[in-house]
Design a protein around this motif. Structure first.
Motif, PDB file in Angstrom:
ATOM      1  N   MET A 195       0.820  -1.189   0.000  1.00 30.33           N
ATOM      2  CA  MET A 195       0.000   0.000   0.000  1.00 30.33           C
ATOM      3  C   MET A 195       0.872   1.263   0.000  1.00 30.33           C
ATOM      4  SD  MET A 195      -3.021   0.910  -0.413  1.00 30.33           S
ATOM      5  CE  MET A 195      -3.650  -0.735  -0.378  1.00 30.33           C
ATOM      6  N   ALA A 196       2.043   1.150   0.626  1.00 30.91           N
ATOM      7  CA  ALA A 196       2.938   2.312   0.647  1.00 30.91           C
ATOM      8  C   ALA A 196       3.346   2.699  -0.776  1.00 30.91           C
ATOM      9  CB  ALA A 196       4.163   2.018   1.495  1.00 30.91           C
ATOM     10  N   LEU A 197       3.576   1.720  -1.616  1.00 32.47           N
ATOM     11  CA  LEU A 197       3.961   2.010  -2.997  1.00 32.47           C
ATOM     12  C   LEU A 197       2.806   2.680  -3.754  1.00 32.47           C
ATOM     13  CD1 LEU A 197       6.217   1.812  -5.061  1.00 32.47           C
ATOM     14  CD2 LEU A 197       5.399  -0.485  -5.649  1.00 32.47           C
ATOM     15  N   ALA A 198       1.585   2.221  -3.517  1.00 35.33           N
ATOM     16  CA  ALA A 198       0.423   2.856  -4.148  1.00 35.33           C
ATOM     17  C   ALA A 198       0.325   4.317  -3.714  1.00 35.33           C
ATOM     18  CB  ALA A 198      -0.857   2.100  -3.779  1.00 35.33           C
ATOM     19  N   GLY A 199       0.493   4.561  -2.417  1.00 35.43           N
ATOM     20  CA  GLY A 199       0.456   5.930  -1.912  1.00 35.43           C
ATOM     21  C   GLY A 199       1.559   6.792  -2.499  1.00 35.43           C
ATOM     22  N   ALA A 200       2.744   6.202  -2.636  1.00 36.00           N
ATOM     23  CA  ALA A 200       3.872   6.944  -3.211  1.00 36.00           C
ATOM     24  C   ALA A 200       3.592   7.316  -4.670  1.00 36.00           C
ATOM     25  CB  ALA A 200       5.154   6.124  -3.109  1.00 36.00           C
ATOM     26  N   PHE A 201       3.010   6.389  -5.426  1.00 32.31           N
ATOM     27  CA  PHE A 201       2.669   6.700  -6.814  1.00 32.31           C
ATOM     28  C   PHE A 201       1.630   7.815  -6.892  1.00 32.31           C
ATOM     29  CE2 PHE A 201       4.486   2.593  -8.391  1.00 32.31           C
ATOM     30  CZ  PHE A 201       5.243   3.129  -9.416  1.00 32.31           C
ATOM     31  N   LEU A 202       0.634   7.771  -6.025  1.00 36.78           N
ATOM     32  CA  LEU A 202      -0.384   8.826  -6.031  1.00 36.78           C
ATOM     33  C   LEU A 202       0.244  10.172  -5.701  1.00 36.78           C
ATOM     34  CD1 LEU A 202      -3.245   6.869  -4.251  1.00 36.78           C
ATOM     35  CD2 LEU A 202      -3.166   7.529  -6.673  1.00 36.78           C
ATOM     36  N   TYR A 203       1.125  10.179  -4.733  1.00 30.25           N
ATOM     37  CA  TYR A 203       1.789  11.419  -4.337  1.00 30.25           C
ATOM     38  C   TYR A 203       2.657  11.959  -5.483  1.00 30.25           C
ATOM     39  CZ  TYR A 203       4.239  14.757  -1.361  1.00 30.25           C
ATOM     40  OH  TYR A 203       4.755  15.906  -0.813  1.00 30.25           O
ATOM     41  N   MET A 204       3.446  11.073  -6.114  1.00 28.88           N
ATOM     42  CA  MET A 204       4.301  11.505  -7.225  1.00 28.88           C
ATOM     43  C   MET A 204       3.470  12.006  -8.403  1.00 28.88           C
ATOM     44  SD  MET A 204       7.493   8.798  -7.227  1.00 28.88           S
ATOM     45  CE  MET A 204       6.462   7.360  -7.412  1.00 28.88           C
ATOM     46  N   GLY A 205       2.362  11.345  -8.671  1.00 32.85           N
ATOM     47  CA  GLY A 205       1.479  11.804  -9.741  1.00 32.85           C
ATOM     48  C   GLY A 205       0.950  13.197  -9.458  1.00 32.85           C
ATOM     49  N   GLY A 206       0.574  13.426  -8.210  1.00 26.15           N
ATOM     50  CA  GLY A 206       0.105  14.752  -7.817  1.00 26.15           C
ATOM     51  C   GLY A 206       1.177  15.810  -7.975  1.00 26.15           C
ATOM     52  N   LEU A 207       2.407  15.471  -7.632  1.00 26.85           N
ATOM     53  CA  LEU A 207       3.510  16.424  -7.782  1.00 26.85           C
ATOM     54  C   LEU A 207       3.741  16.794  -9.246  1.00 26.85           C
ATOM     55  CD1 LEU A 207       6.154  14.994  -5.268  1.00 26.85           C
ATOM     56  CD2 LEU A 207       4.717  17.023  -4.975  1.00 26.85           C
ATOM     57  N   ALA A 208       3.782  15.782 -10.114  1.00 22.44           N
ATOM     58  CA  ALA A 208       4.033  16.035 -11.541  1.00 22.44           C
ATOM     59  C   ALA A 208       2.914  16.882 -12.146  1.00 22.44           C
ATOM     60  CB  ALA A 208       4.167  14.714 -12.296  1.00 22.44           C
ATOM     61  N   LEU A 209       1.677  16.540 -11.819  1.00 23.43           N
ATOM     62  CA  LEU A 209       0.547  17.297 -12.373  1.00 23.43           C
ATOM     63  C   LEU A 209       0.464  18.699 -11.777  1.00 23.43           C
ATOM     64  CD1 LEU A 209      -2.023  14.391 -12.550  1.00 23.43           C
ATOM     65  CD2 LEU A 209      -0.802  15.478 -14.456  1.00 23.43           C
ATOM     66  N   ASN A 210       0.827  18.839 -10.525  1.00 22.74           N
ATOM     67  CA  ASN A 210       0.854  20.165  -9.903  1.00 22.74           C
ATOM     68  C   ASN A 210       1.830  21.072 -10.643  1.00 22.74           C
ATOM     69  OD1 ASN A 210      -0.008  21.920  -7.679  1.00 22.74           O
ATOM     70  ND2 ASN A 210       2.142  21.804  -7.071  1.00 22.74           N
ATOM     71  N   ASP A 211       3.004  20.547 -10.965  1.00 27.41           N
ATOM     72  CA  ASP A 211       3.981  21.336 -11.722  1.00 27.41           C
ATOM     73  C   ASP A 211       3.440  21.698 -13.104  1.00 27.41           C
ATOM     74  OD1 ASP A 211       5.719  21.250  -9.606  1.00 27.41           O
ATOM     75  OD2 ASP A 211       7.153  19.887 -10.545  1.00 27.41           O
ATOM     76  N   LEU A 212       2.752  20.761 -13.727  1.00 23.27           N
ATOM     77  CA  LEU A 212       2.185  21.034 -15.048  1.00 23.27           C
ATOM     78  C   LEU A 212       1.132  22.141 -14.970  1.00 23.27           C
ATOM     79  CD1 LEU A 212       1.915  20.327 -18.045  1.00 23.27           C
ATOM     80  CD2 LEU A 212       0.235  18.585 -17.377  1.00 23.27           C
ATOM     81  N   PHE A 213       0.229  22.044 -14.004  1.00 22.15           N
ATOM     82  CA  PHE A 213      -0.817  23.065 -13.860  1.00 22.15           C
ATOM     83  C   PHE A 213      -0.240  24.426 -13.466  1.00 22.15           C
ATOM     84  CE2 PHE A 213      -3.765  19.359 -13.231  1.00 22.15           C
ATOM     85  CZ  PHE A 213      -4.599  19.642 -14.300  1.00 22.15           C
ATOM     86  N   ASP A 214       0.924  24.431 -12.841  1.00 22.20           N
ATOM     87  CA  ASP A 214       1.559  25.685 -12.413  1.00 22.20           C
ATOM     88  C   ASP A 214       2.564  26.232 -13.428  1.00 22.20           C
ATOM     89  OD1 ASP A 214       0.136  25.717 -10.076  1.00 22.20           O
ATOM     90  OD2 ASP A 214       1.790  25.055  -8.803  1.00 22.20           O
ATOM     91  N   LEU A 215       2.602  25.683 -14.616  1.00 22.51           N
ATOM     92  CA  LEU A 215       3.617  26.062 -15.604  1.00 22.51           C
ATOM     93  C   LEU A 215       3.628  27.561 -15.888  1.00 22.51           C
ATOM     94  CD1 LEU A 215       5.873  25.409 -17.564  1.00 22.51           C
ATOM     95  CD2 LEU A 215       4.133  24.722 -19.239  1.00 22.51           C
TER      96      LEU A 215
END
Length: 173
Positions: A1-21
Motif C-alpha cells: 500500500m505504501a507504494l500505491a500511496g507513493a505513486f499517487l503522491y508523485m502523480g500529484g507532484l508532476a501534475l501540480n507542476d504542469l498546472f503551475d507552468l
C-alpha cells in the motif's frame, strides 16, 4: 500500500507542476518545466501514469483500497487543477487529500475501518496548517493555529486511541 500511496503522491507532484507552468514561468523560471528540461507532455504522462499505477496497486490489495485511491486521485486532480488557489476550498481539498490518504492505508486492513473522527482529524489537522501557513504569519495567527490544533487533537484523542488499539488487537487476535 505504501507504494500505491507513493505513486499517487508523485502523480500529484508532476501534475501540480504542469498546472503551475504559467505561474512558474514568471516566478520560478529555473524549475524543470519552464526551462524545458521536462516537456509538458512528459509531465502529463508521468503524472497520469503514476495516478493510474497508484489506483491499480491499491486495487490489487483490496477493492476498498482501490476505491479510496480513485477518490484520492480525483481530489488530487481537482486540487492541482486550480482549487488550491481558491481561499478555504484549497485548504479543504488538501485536508481531504490527507484524510483520504489515511483511508487508503486503513482500507488495506481487513476488518479495520477508521472512525469518521480519525479521518476528520487527519483532514482538520491539514486544513489548519494549510490555512495558517498560507497567510501572513503574526502572533495572532500563530496563537489561533496552536489553539485550533490543540482543540482538534484533544477532541479526537479518544477516538484515535481507541481506533489504534482496535487495529492492534485485531491483528493480534
Amino acid at each position: 500500500m505504501a507504494l500505491a500511496g507513493a505513486f499517487l503522491y508523485m502523480g500529484g507532484l508532476a501534475l501540480n507542476d504542469l498546472f503551475d507552468l504559467d505561474f512558474d514561468s514568471r516566478h520560478h523560471p529555473e524549475r524543470v518545466l519552464p526551462t524545458g528540461r521536462v516537456r509538458p507532455a512528459q509531465a502529463l504522462a508521468v503524472g497520469a501514469t503514476c495516478l493510474v499505477a497508484g489506483v491499480t496497486l491499491a486495487s490489487l490489495v483490496r477493492l476498498e483500497s482501490g476505491a479510496a485511491a480513485l477518490l484520492l486521485s480525483a481530489v488530487i486532480l481537482v486540487y492541482d487543477g486550480g482549487l488550491k488557489r481558491v481561499p478555504l476550498a484549497g485548504d479543504l481539498s488538501m485536508g481531504a487529500c490527507r484524510g483520504l490518504s489515511v483511508l487508503l492505508g486503513a482500507a488495506a486492513a481487513r476488518g479495520f475501518a477508521p472512525s469518521a473522527a480519525v479521518l476528520v482529524a487527519a483532514g482538520v489537522h491539514t486544513v489548519t496548517i494549510a490555512a495558517v501557513t498560507g497567510k501572513p504569519w503574526t502572533d495572532a495567527t500563530h496563537d489561533a493555529a496552536v489553539a485550533a490544533l490543540a482543540t482538534d487533537v484533544s477532541a479526537h484523542a479518544d477516538d484515535i486511541r481507541r481506533t489504534l488499539l482496535e487495529a492492534v488487537r485485531g491483528r493480534d487476535g
